[in-house]
Design a protein around this motif. Sequence first.
Motif, PDB file in Angstrom:
ATOM      1  N   UNK A   7       0.932  -1.421   0.057  1.00 17.01           N
ATOM      2  CA  UNK A   7       0.114  -0.155   0.023  1.00 17.01           C
ATOM      3  C   UNK A   7       0.911   1.060   0.060  1.00 17.01           C
ATOM      4  N   UNK A   8       2.107   1.282   0.917  1.00 16.41           N
ATOM      5  CA  UNK A   8       2.797   2.575   0.841  1.00 16.41           C
ATOM      6  C   UNK A   8       3.487   2.763  -0.509  1.00 16.41           C
ATOM      7  N   UNK A   9       3.856   1.550  -1.084  1.00 19.81           N
ATOM      8  CA  UNK A   9       4.538   1.578  -2.583  1.00 19.81           C
ATOM      9  C   UNK A   9       3.545   2.175  -3.479  1.00 19.81           C
ATOM     10  N   UNK A  10       2.293   1.658  -3.582  1.00 15.09           N
ATOM     11  CA  UNK A  10       1.458   2.002  -4.429  1.00 15.09           C
ATOM     12  C   UNK A  10       1.186   3.460  -4.382  1.00 15.09           C
ATOM     13  N   UNK A  11       1.365   4.231  -3.133  1.00 17.60           N
ATOM     14  CA  UNK A  11       1.032   5.594  -3.240  1.00 17.60           C
ATOM     15  C   UNK A  11       2.448   6.436  -3.166  1.00 17.60           C
ATOM     16  N   UNK A  12       3.521   5.859  -3.613  1.00 15.46           N
ATOM     17  CA  UNK A  12       4.671   6.460  -4.088  1.00 15.46           C
ATOM     18  C   UNK A  12       5.926   6.509  -3.259  1.00 15.46           C
ATOM     19  N   UNK A  55       1.992   9.242  -8.781  1.00 15.03           N
ATOM     20  CA  UNK A  55       0.868  10.007  -9.287  1.00 15.03           C
ATOM     21  C   UNK A  55      -0.503   9.080  -9.433  1.00 15.03           C
ATOM     22  N   UNK A  56      -0.436   8.037  -8.773  1.00 14.96           N
ATOM     23  CA  UNK A  56      -1.632   7.102  -8.304  1.00 14.96           C
ATOM     24  C   UNK A  56      -2.224   6.924  -6.955  1.00 14.96           C
ATOM     25  N   UNK A  57      -3.426   6.678  -7.105  1.00 14.85           N
ATOM     26  CA  UNK A  57      -4.002   6.532  -5.762  1.00 14.85           C
ATOM     27  C   UNK A  57      -4.919   5.021  -6.067  1.00 14.85           C
ATOM     28  N   UNK A  58      -4.948   4.532  -4.670  1.00 17.25           N
ATOM     29  CA  UNK A  58      -5.461   2.978  -4.899  1.00 17.25           C
ATOM     30  C   UNK A  58      -6.606   2.885  -3.516  1.00 17.25           C
ATOM     31  N   UNK A  59      -7.680   2.300  -3.858  1.00 11.72           N
ATOM     32  CA  UNK A  59      -8.592   2.183  -2.833  1.00 11.72           C
ATOM     33  C   UNK A  59      -8.880   0.672  -3.029  1.00 11.72           C
ATOM     34  N   UNK A  60      -8.046  -0.233  -1.959  1.00 14.45           N
ATOM     35  CA  UNK A  60      -8.358  -1.580  -2.450  1.00 14.45           C
ATOM     36  C   UNK A  60      -9.549  -2.255  -2.086  1.00 14.45           C
ATOM     37  N   UNK A  61      -9.809  -3.435  -2.418  1.00 12.26           N
ATOM     38  CA  UNK A  61     -10.962  -3.990  -1.984  1.00 12.26           C
ATOM     39  C   UNK A  61     -11.069  -4.289  -0.367  1.00 12.26           C
ATOM     40  N   UNK A  62     -10.053  -4.711   0.072  1.00 11.20           N
ATOM     41  CA  UNK A  62      -9.816  -4.624   1.565  1.00 11.20           C
ATOM     42  C   UNK A  62      -9.145  -3.768   2.157  1.00 11.20           C
ATOM     43  N   UNK A  63      -9.753  -3.331   3.077  1.00 13.44           N
ATOM     44  CA  UNK A  63      -8.861  -2.006   3.831  1.00 13.44           C
ATOM     45  C   UNK A  63      -7.658  -2.635   4.519  1.00 13.44           C
ATOM     46  N   UNK A  88      -6.907   7.274  -0.788  1.00 13.55           N
ATOM     47  CA  UNK A  88      -6.675   7.067  -2.443  1.00 13.55           C
ATOM     48  C   UNK A  88      -6.964   8.440  -3.070  1.00 13.55           C
ATOM     49  N   UNK A  89      -7.414   9.440  -2.718  1.00 16.16           N
ATOM     50  CA  UNK A  89      -7.666  10.741  -3.256  1.00 16.16           C
ATOM     51  C   UNK A  89      -6.705  11.811  -2.952  1.00 16.16           C
ATOM     52  N   UNK A  90      -6.062  11.478  -1.482  1.00 13.75           N
ATOM     53  CA  UNK A  90      -5.354  12.614  -1.014  1.00 13.75           C
ATOM     54  C   UNK A  90      -4.071  12.988  -1.841  1.00 13.75           C
ATOM     55  N   UNK A  91      -3.602  14.041  -1.934  1.00 10.38           N
ATOM     56  CA  UNK A  91      -2.405  14.330  -2.834  1.00 10.38           C
ATOM     57  C   UNK A  91      -2.871  14.523  -4.352  1.00 10.38           C
ATOM     58  N   UNK A  92      -4.058  14.669  -4.604  1.00  8.45           N
ATOM     59  CA  UNK A  92      -4.477  14.734  -6.249  1.00  8.45           C
ATOM     60  C   UNK A  92      -3.874  13.969  -7.019  1.00  8.45           C
ATOM     61  N   UNK A  93      -3.725  12.562  -6.965  1.00  6.65           N
ATOM     62  CA  UNK A  93      -3.348  11.743  -7.740  1.00  6.65           C
ATOM     63  C   UNK A  93      -4.260  11.778  -9.189  1.00  6.65           C
ATOM     64  N   UNK A  94      -3.500  11.588 -10.297  1.00  8.94           N
ATOM     65  CA  UNK A  94      -3.828  11.698 -11.670  1.00  8.94           C
ATOM     66  C   UNK A  94      -4.830  10.470 -11.765  1.00  8.94           C
ATOM     67  N   UNK A  95      -4.448   9.370 -11.256  1.00  3.74           N
ATOM     68  CA  UNK A  95      -5.267   8.047 -11.872  1.00  3.74           C
ATOM     69  C   UNK A  95      -5.661   7.351 -10.583  1.00  3.74           C
TER      70      UNK A  95
END
Length: 985
Positions: A420-425, A743-751, A816-823
């Motif tokens: 999760x940390x890696x997917x947010x940069x 530049x990516x944000x992720x909301x996974x199926x499981x928190x 998933x939306x914080x930081x204004x990710x583009x995708x």
Amino acid sequence: MESSSSYSSRGAASFFTQANALLRKNLTFQKRNLKTNIGIVAFPILLCAVIVLIQKVVEEEMNKYGHRCGCQGGVCGIQYSSLDQFDACPISSPFEWPALLQVPRPESRAVTSDHPTPAGLPDESCKVSQSCPASVLFTGGNQSFAQILAQSLFLSSSTALNLSDFPRSLSTVILGTDTSTGNTQFMEPAFVSDRPLYLIQPQCASNATSPLSFIIANKSIELGKIFSCREHDYLVFFLPLFLFFVNLSFPFELLLKKLLYSESLVFEMTTELQCVQGLTLWRDNSSLINDELFNGYQQGNSEKKIKEFIAAYDFLNSDEKSFNLNIGYNSTYNNDGNGYLVRVPRSVNLASNAYLKFHNGPDVMAVLEYLKEMPKTGTQLRFDISSLLGALFFTWIIELLFPVILTYLVYERQQKLKIMMKMHGLTDGPYWLISYVYFFSLSSLYMICFVIFGSLIGLKFFRLNDYSVQIVFYFFYINLQIAMAFLASTFFSAVKTATVTGYIYVFGSGLLGPYLLQFFIEDTSFPRAWIIVMELIPGFSLYRGLYELSQYSFKGDQMGTSGMQWRDLNDRQNGMKDVLIIMFIEWLVFLPVAYYLDQVLGGIRKDPLFWLNCFQKKSPSSQRKPSLQRQGSEVLVETESTDVSQEREVVEHLLLEPNISHAVISDNLKKVYPGCDGNPDKHAVRGLSLALPNGECFGMLGPNGAGKTTFINMMIGLITPSSGTAYVQGMDIRTNMDQIYTSMGVCPQHDLLWETLTGREHLLFYGRLKNLKGRALLQAVEESLKSVDLFYGGVGDKQVAKYSGGMRRRLSVAISLIGDPKVVYMDEPSTGLDPASRNRLWNVVKHAKRDRAIILTTHSMEEAEVLCDRLGIFVDGGFQCIGNAKELKARYGGSYVFTMTTSANEEEEVENLVRRLSPNANKIYHISGTQKFELPKQEVRISDVFRAVEIAKSKLTIHAWGLADATLEDVFIKVANNISMSFHD
């Protein structure tokens, strides 16, 4: 929420910004686990305190009356002495012993067959009769002068033994022994063993053996001084022990009484005296002597043929005017290296007398009358428990950090928090640096408290050994232990398994240390190379180092000296140097191996040869090429629907443009899992092509197992595509995922959340990873909490462990939306939410999609219609249709649904009514008077239906009726069922 241009203005977070974010998160996490950390640090302190308590109890017990010199039951006096009290008694005047030569045993004496240059050595046949001479090697710059001195070495001034004055009467003869030295309470071991004494002569008559009888004591003992325990106590001390060694059946108590009630004691000893020829042999230089001495070195190996000499003399530049020499002797007879009566003085005396005889005649000599130990005062028994048990207990103490670190690393892997940390940069560099520094700081604090507290409470293990040696040793090991934890964590996916394995390793290696490794260390015949191999196991290297520290501190405490110093590392028997080298090398090897395995076996896996990418130069012209693969088990272009084919053409056209304006482009993306056990390959995604511009929310609908999650996992880098690729903001997911994550944000199926952190702390951490700072960060966090209804009532400052499932879900969307990710990828974001919370969440997503691309998967048709600009129905690994909700309902929902409820006996009339309205009507539901029909839109008009129902009301008992257009759910079911039936056929 931030403006669309905010991300481009601030850019991606730097290395130090990411490191700062992770460090703050780790410190906050540890603040929440303060009690656990205090318990970890307090454990070694508690164990040290227990050791001190045991030390006090043991010392008190050992120094009671029964363990003092001549004390029993509260009454003191030397008459109460016993064997177990000798160490505590003072010895003001140690006994005097003759100076002896160390003579090899008959079977170990050098003969011709044992040496490559046996000049002058006797034939090996002498070993049969055990009459081999004892040889001395000599050399020097002046051969003739050296030979003159060598011929005088074994010339005694008297061959008649007058033993009335022991031991001075033996100073005129040259006696030797083959008994090893050792601690026998200041006694010469040669006089308490069953081995003979040797009379060294230039020549011996055959079978020159005779008994030797002498008085070892003839002293008057004043009864008044016996009880003072000050003078002449060596008689009371030595004689019982002497008789104990010579004759174990001797009545010890009777001897004590005789000493107490007699004013004099005469004890006559008889032992065997054998004549041994002393043979002196010339060698041309000292190198030849060294080779022969080395061959005769007693190494404790019973299989090795030992070829020993009495000594070796190098007279160097000695002549008639000067005397200078080096003497070599066999130090292996000095048991344990403790320095008990090393038999060198007689060798020096022989050479000195030879020189004196040369100058002043045969009657001149330096008399070596006797040898004696230094006096000792009365002492109390000391028994340092920390040094005795330190190697075992301290191994456990230090290694207990290993399962703690391992559990933490595996917890992040099991909960997928690292992913999760890696997917947010968060990149690998800051993660490894901060994690390593964090564990090193924790380990250092642990060891500092351990050493300081142990020193303050007086444990000799810490006080006697040089602190700099200890610091270097602990520094190397804690670094090795951290690297080993990183390496081991790659092989575990469950915290429980890792924890159990870690503690088994700790206690297993701790127990095997004293019961396996220590046994081999103390066995001098065991090859040293194999010990080094065993020490490659970090637990064994730790035990070996602690064992050496404990041995030095124990000896230092007993002898009143210091413990291990840096100079002691040069000692061949000291294994600390080897341990430090092993730990340092393993530290340097484990870290890169751990990093490599983490990349290959971690959550976001890379190709095993990923490191070769840094040597490859990418060609800009070849970075984007449309994929032309349309074969195998992919959905063929001819069988694709028109909208899916059009989407594929759009993708191919966009890839030919110099710049990609779309946020996401998937080019014929495919994932195939190889079959096993004879099963066919599983095609999870079949050549998926999709173009998604900024500002659009694309919804993916499909049954479970259709391949939606596989597609999302490929897009976020969790799995690699079998073929095809995708581009996010113009970057290829195969080679540029690290840049895509920024530049990516992720909301996974499981928190994926930390239970002990609050919602605000989560958003602060991920906001920093998106390079938000200062007031902008605080404002973005506050707006995010408000948007998902976690701001008011202090909910955002509560730990996630206290959140409900819906609150966790809303927090995941906010992350998933914080930081204004583009995708942004959202996998069923509204699962578990109540209707009110779901509507508020929909508003958040609708607001967020204005300046970013969102890919959303859901099973809620209502959610898909409200949020998604376009929809794709995904079945069996591929899109079956693509379009907005109205287009799909118009295309695949070309019928009305007519429902009427009447009495059961009127069902036939209702069906006739429907047939008159639409001959091709299809009954899709029927139960207890309620019937449901599909009416093709091209066959009926709505006005005709209303008119027919009004007429039917006068003839039938109609309880309810309705006419509805097709829903998105109807479209989804129809498309999914048709595809399933076609594949089944």
